[in-house]
Design a protein around this motif. Structure first.
Motif, PDB file in Angstrom:
ATOM      1  N   ALA A  89      54.542  62.213 -32.282  1.00 34.60           N
ATOM      2  CA  ALA A  89      53.547  62.153 -31.472  1.00 34.60           C
ATOM      3  C   ALA A  89      54.166  62.057 -30.064  1.00 34.60           C
ATOM      4  CB  ALA A  89      52.904  60.762 -31.591  1.00 34.60           C
ATOM      5  N   GLU A  90      53.366  62.537 -29.110  1.00 37.59           N
ATOM      6  CA  GLU A  90      53.643  62.856 -27.653  1.00 37.59           C
ATOM      7  C   GLU A  90      52.844  61.930 -26.740  1.00 37.59           C
ATOM      8  OE1 GLU A  90      54.772  66.549 -26.131  1.00 37.59           O
ATOM      9  OE2 GLU A  90      56.019  67.084 -27.664  1.00 37.59           O
ATOM     10  N   GLY A  91      53.764  61.537 -25.648  1.00 34.95           N
ATOM     11  CA  GLY A  91      53.226  60.688 -24.870  1.00 34.95           C
ATOM     12  C   GLY A  91      53.804  61.287 -23.430  1.00 34.95           C
ATOM     13  N   GLN A  92      52.546  61.326 -22.331  1.00 38.13           N
ATOM     14  CA  GLN A  92      52.838  61.622 -21.309  1.00 38.13           C
ATOM     15  C   GLN A  92      53.768  60.661 -20.291  1.00 38.13           C
ATOM     16  OE1 GLN A  92      51.733  65.143 -20.252  1.00 38.13           O
ATOM     17  NE2 GLN A  92      53.379  64.618 -18.512  1.00 38.13           N
ATOM     18  N   GLN A  93      55.024  61.185 -19.745  1.00 39.96           N
ATOM     19  CA  GLN A  93      55.846  60.353 -19.008  1.00 39.96           C
ATOM     20  C   GLN A  93      55.282  60.347 -17.688  1.00 39.96           C
ATOM     21  OE1 GLN A  93      58.673  58.995 -20.093  1.00 39.96           O
ATOM     22  NE2 GLN A  93      59.376  58.242 -17.738  1.00 39.96           N
ATOM     23  N   PRO A  94      55.079  58.935 -17.351  1.00 44.12           N
ATOM     24  CA  PRO A  94      54.632  58.754 -15.983  1.00 44.12           C
ATOM     25  C   PRO A  94      55.937  59.207 -14.760  1.00 44.12           C
ATOM     26  CG  PRO A  94      54.253  56.919 -17.227  1.00 44.12           C
ATOM     27  CD  PRO A  94      55.155  57.850 -17.930  1.00 44.12           C
ATOM     28  N   GLN A 134      54.629  51.331 -19.960  1.00 49.16           N
ATOM     29  CA  GLN A 134      54.024  50.363 -20.959  1.00 49.16           C
ATOM     30  C   GLN A 134      52.863  50.823 -21.400  1.00 49.16           C
ATOM     31  OE1 GLN A 134      54.867  46.274 -20.365  1.00 49.16           O
ATOM     32  NE2 GLN A 134      53.168  45.523 -21.517  1.00 49.16           N
ATOM     33  N   ALA A 135      51.857  51.265 -20.464  1.00 53.86           N
ATOM     34  CA  ALA A 135      50.442  51.608 -21.022  1.00 53.86           C
ATOM     35  C   ALA A 135      50.529  52.834 -21.931  1.00 53.86           C
ATOM     36  CB  ALA A 135      49.488  51.919 -19.689  1.00 53.86           C
ATOM     37  N   VAL A 136      51.371  53.775 -21.656  1.00 58.22           N
ATOM     38  CA  VAL A 136      51.567  54.728 -22.552  1.00 58.22           C
ATOM     39  C   VAL A 136      52.315  54.447 -23.906  1.00 58.22           C
ATOM     40  CG1 VAL A 136      52.736  57.083 -22.725  1.00 58.22           C
ATOM     41  CG2 VAL A 136      51.896  56.632 -20.701  1.00 58.22           C
ATOM     42  N   MET A 196      58.212  61.422 -25.339  1.00 58.31           N
ATOM     43  CA  MET A 196      57.571  61.390 -23.976  1.00 58.31           C
ATOM     44  C   MET A 196      57.842  62.574 -23.474  1.00 58.31           C
ATOM     45  SD  MET A 196      56.721  58.475 -23.843  1.00 58.31           S
ATOM     46  CE  MET A 196      56.259  58.025 -22.251  1.00 58.31           C
ATOM     47  N   ASP A 197      56.804  63.410 -22.913  1.00 59.19           N
ATOM     48  CA  ASP A 197      56.613  64.688 -22.166  1.00 59.19           C
ATOM     49  C   ASP A 197      56.779  64.332 -21.099  1.00 59.19           C
ATOM     50  OD1 ASP A 197      56.085  67.136 -21.477  1.00 59.19           O
ATOM     51  OD2 ASP A 197      54.069  67.264 -22.119  1.00 59.19           O
ATOM     52  N   LYS A 215      64.016  70.853 -22.921  1.00 58.51           N
ATOM     53  CA  LYS A 215      65.165  70.750 -23.579  1.00 58.51           C
ATOM     54  C   LYS A 215      65.530  69.612 -24.216  1.00 58.51           C
ATOM     55  CE  LYS A 215      67.846  74.639 -21.406  1.00 58.51           C
ATOM     56  NZ  LYS A 215      68.982  75.171 -20.625  1.00 58.51           N
ATOM     57  N   LEU A 216      64.998  68.309 -23.389  1.00 56.47           N
ATOM     58  CA  LEU A 216      65.419  67.318 -24.013  1.00 56.47           C
ATOM     59  C   LEU A 216      64.624  66.842 -25.240  1.00 56.47           C
ATOM     60  CD1 LEU A 216      65.140  64.959 -20.669  1.00 56.47           C
ATOM     61  CD2 LEU A 216      67.138  66.184 -21.730  1.00 56.47           C
ATOM     62  N   ASN A 217      63.443  67.119 -25.473  1.00 60.53           N
ATOM     63  CA  ASN A 217      62.552  67.002 -26.552  1.00 60.53           C
ATOM     64  C   ASN A 217      63.154  68.093 -27.606  1.00 60.53           C
ATOM     65  OD1 ASN A 217      61.309  64.605 -25.947  1.00 60.53           O
ATOM     66  ND2 ASN A 217      59.503  65.520 -25.236  1.00 60.53           N
ATOM     67  N   ALA A 218      63.362  69.262 -27.109  1.00 60.85           N
ATOM     68  CA  ALA A 218      63.963  69.987 -28.193  1.00 60.85           C
ATOM     69  C   ALA A 218      65.195  69.628 -28.835  1.00 60.85           C
ATOM     70  CB  ALA A 218      64.346  71.405 -27.416  1.00 60.85           C
ATOM     71  N   LEU A 219      66.168  68.897 -28.128  1.00 57.55           N
ATOM     72  CA  LEU A 219      67.343  68.497 -28.728  1.00 57.55           C
ATOM     73  C   LEU A 219      66.816  67.293 -30.018  1.00 57.55           C
ATOM     74  CD1 LEU A 219      70.393  68.025 -29.026  1.00 57.55           C
ATOM     75  CD2 LEU A 219      70.139  66.416 -27.093  1.00 57.55           C
ATOM     76  N   ARG A 220      66.095  66.439 -29.236  1.00 52.56           N
ATOM     77  CA  ARG A 220      65.508  65.564 -30.192  1.00 52.56           C
ATOM     78  C   ARG A 220      65.117  66.062 -31.539  1.00 52.56           C
ATOM     79  NH1 ARG A 220      64.103  63.343 -25.089  1.00 52.56           N
ATOM     80  NH2 ARG A 220      64.691  61.226 -24.678  1.00 52.56           N
ATOM     81  N   ARG A 221      64.084  67.092 -31.845  1.00 48.09           N
ATOM     82  CA  ARG A 221      63.676  67.950 -32.648  1.00 48.09           C
ATOM     83  C   ARG A 221      64.741  68.374 -33.427  1.00 48.09           C
ATOM     84  NH1 ARG A 221      58.102  68.456 -32.563  1.00 48.09           N
ATOM     85  NH2 ARG A 221      56.975  67.903 -30.776  1.00 48.09           N
TER      86      ARG A 221
END
Length: 255
Positions: free
Chosen positions: A63-68, A89-91, A34-35, A42-48
């Motif tokens: 695959a990235e989705g936009q965080q509401p 949920q829609a994302v 979730m972007d 840094k949060l997604n960098a850690l995941r990777r």
């Protein structure tokens, strides 16, 4: 059949990830991220980084989705949370429909543990209830509170006493009945300042387990203003803050 895994990845240190979580990620075909915007890259960098370190050549696609975003300071807090979760949920459903094929496994890498102040389980449960071709499982992770108490070298509760885990919003309504220790998350308003003068100790931490970690502990009367100033500066420096703390009656815990 599509399968979703909600994988708790710990509170910031890649070494917090469990063997069960590693096994779950290794059998995933796709990992959903979730972007949350540039400030929280840094949060997604850690995941990777976790995937690069532990997946031993297995290369799931990302695959990235936009965080509401939730409406801040909404008059009806619960309604704003419900709206946020509907948007999330829609994302999630879009990712499942567009990024997964039948028979594939996808993982959401959840910061900390999916059970603690995270909406992912409720959202996925709602989606799965409406779809016959979707199953899901939950893999626990080390929570921010486990990391906080470990870094301060303290137990969560006093001997023979209960502890309550709550939010800053609820703590603002008053000290919980029947407990000496209160663990607080999601406090954007520095609620601990309301309890200065009541003989409490505080164990506070921000970005625990990461390179940006900050720890402050002591008598609340002595360190409250320093924590507040540190929080403000840290938020300005990083663009966001992730912190939690333990308030305790009856004196400091030996460490």
């Amino acid at each position: 059949m599509k399968e979703l895994l909600l994988v708790g990845i710990g509170a910031g240190d890649p070494d917090y990830i469990t063997q069960q979580a590693i096994k779950a990620l290794r059998r995933s075909d796709v990992i959903f991220l979730m972007d949350k915007g540039p400030a929280k890259h840094k949060l997604n960098a850690l995941r990777r980084e976790i995937c690069e370190r532990f997946l031993d050549g297995h290369n799931p696609r990302f695959a990235e989705g936009q965080q509401p975003e939730r409406e801040r300071d909404a008059a009806d807090y619960r309604a704003s949370v419900d709206e946020l979760n509907r948007d999330k949920q829609a994302v999630f459903e879009q990712l499942i429909d567009e990024q997964m094929s039948d028979g594939e496994v996808a993982a959401f890498m959840v910061w900390g543990d999916p059970s603690l102040y995270d909406s992912s389980i409720r959202i996925i449960e709602s989606i799965a209830a409406a779809r016959s071709g979707l199953s899901y499982d939950v893999i626990p992770g080390i929570t921010s509170l486990q990391a906080l108490t470990a870094r301060h070298r303290i137990p969560l509760n006093q001997i023979g006493r209960a502890v309550e885990i709550t939010t800053g919003r609820l703590l603002a309504e008053g000290w919980p009945q029947g407990v000496d220790s209160v663990a607080v998350m999601l406090d954007a308003k520095d609620t601990y300042l309301r309890f200065v003068g009541q003989g409490l100790h505080i164990y506070w931490g921000a970005y625990v387990g990461t390179a940006d970690e900050i720890l402050i502990a002591g008598a609340l009367d002595e360190v409250a203003e320093r924590i507040a100033a540190t929080r403000t500066q840290a938020r300005e420096n990083n663009g966001w803050i992730m912190d939690s703390y333990l308030l305790r009656r009856g004196g400091a815990t030996e460490s």
